[in-house]
Design a protein around this motif. Structure first.
Motif, short mmCIF file in Angstrom:
data_model
loop_
_atom_site.label_atom_id
_atom_site.label_comp_id
_atom_site.label_asym_id
_atom_site.label_seq_id
_atom_site.Cartn_x
_atom_site.Cartn_y
_atom_site.Cartn_z
N HIS A 174 0.75 -1.30 0.12
CA HIS A 174 -0.01 -0.08 0.08
C HIS A 174 1.09 1.39 -0.14
O HIS A 174 0.54 2.24 -0.74
N PHE A 175 1.82 1.28 0.76
CA PHE A 175 2.65 2.44 1.06
C PHE A 175 3.74 2.71 -0.43
O PHE A 175 3.40 3.73 -0.88
N ALA A 176 3.82 1.41 -1.02
CA ALA A 176 4.95 1.28 -2.41
C ALA A 176 3.83 2.32 -3.49
O ALA A 176 4.32 3.05 -4.09
N GLU A 193 10.97 -13.02 4.79
CA GLU A 193 11.03 -13.45 3.40
C GLU A 193 10.13 -13.72 2.63
O GLU A 193 10.17 -13.55 1.35
N VAL A 194 9.10 -14.58 3.14
CA VAL A 194 7.79 -14.99 2.34
C VAL A 194 7.14 -13.85 1.91
O VAL A 194 6.85 -13.64 0.68
N ALA A 195 6.91 -12.77 2.77
CA ALA A 195 6.31 -11.44 2.43
C ALA A 195 6.69 -10.72 1.16
O ALA A 195 6.45 -10.14 0.53
N VAL A 196 8.26 -10.57 1.29
CA VAL A 196 9.00 -10.02 0.20
C VAL A 196 8.82 -10.84 -0.90
O VAL A 196 8.64 -10.10 -1.99
N GLU A 197 8.87 -12.10 -1.00
CA GLU A 197 8.88 -12.81 -2.18
C GLU A 197 7.51 -12.73 -2.82
O GLU A 197 7.32 -12.66 -4.30
N ASP A 198 6.37 -12.54 -2.20
CA ASP A 198 5.03 -12.57 -2.60
C ASP A 198 4.69 -11.27 -3.08
O ASP A 198 3.56 -10.79 -3.35
N GLY A 199 5.52 -10.05 -2.48
CA GLY A 199 5.24 -8.69 -3.10
C GLY A 199 4.33 -8.07 -1.89
O GLY A 199 4.02 -6.92 -2.18
N ALA A 200 4.02 -8.52 -0.92
CA ALA A 200 3.32 -7.81 0.20
C ALA A 200 4.37 -6.66 0.87
O ALA A 200 3.90 -5.79 1.31
N LEU A 201 5.49 -6.93 0.88
CA LEU A 201 6.42 -6.21 1.34
C LEU A 201 7.64 -5.94 0.37
O LEU A 201 7.81 -6.91 -0.23
#
Length: 135
Positions: free
Chosen positions: A19-21, A120-128
Motif C-alpha cells: 500500500h505504501f509503495a 522473506e515470504v512476504a517479500v517474495e510474494d510482494g506484500a513487502l
C-alpha cells in the motif's frame, strides 16, 4: 547482532508495504529518502510517537524540504526492523483518523511479530518490499 572488540550494533532492515509503495509512486519520494529518515529516527528524531509501535516521521521531498514534504507512519520498536505503513502529504490531510490509527497499530503489531523467514515470504510474494538493509 554483531559484536567487535569495540562496539555492538544491530543490523537494521527497512521495508515498505504494498500500500505504501503504491502511494509512494504518486510522489517524488525515494527509497534513499526513506533510508535517511530511518537513520534520523535511530538518532531519536521522531516527530510523534502515536502509540502501538507506530511513529510519525516527516520526510523531505526534493526541492520542498520537510515542511512541504510528506508525513509517514512507521511501525517500529526503534530497533532492527522498520516498516513504512502509510504516507500522506500535509496538504491532503492533517492526520489519520482514530479508526485508521487503530488499524495501523494492529498491522504494526502483526508485522513486528513476524520471524525472519516470514518476512522473506512476504517479500517474495510482494506484500513487502525491502528498501535498505543495515542503513
Amino acid at each position: 547482532m554483531y559484536t567487535t572488540e569495540w562496539h555492538t550494533w544491530k543490523m537494521r532492515r527497512v521495508f515498505k508495504t504494498r500500500h505504501f509503495a503504491r502511494w509512494m509512486r504518486k510522489t517524488s519520494l525515494t527509497d534513499a529518502a526513506l533510508c535517511q529518515a530511518v537513520r534520523e529516527m535511530v538518532e531519536g528524531l521522531i516527530d510523534a510517537d502515536l502509540g502501538g509501535d507506530v511513529v510519525k516521521k516527516r520526510v523531505a521531498l526534493p526541492g520542498r524540504g520537510k515542511s512541504g514534504g510528506v508525513r509517514t507512519l512507521v511501525a517500529t520498536r526503534k530497533a532492527s526492523r522498520w516498516f513504512f505503513l502509510f504516507g500522506f502529504e500535509k496538504s491532503e490531510r492533517a492526520n489519520v483518523s482514530a479508526n485508521e490509527l487503530e488499524a495501523l497499530q494492529a498491522l504494526a503489531s502483526e508485522l513486528l511479530a513476524r520471524s525472519g523467514p516470514e518476512l522473506e515470504v512476504a517479500v517474495e510474494d510482494g506484500a513487502l518490499q525491502e528498501i535498505c538493509h543495515d542503513c
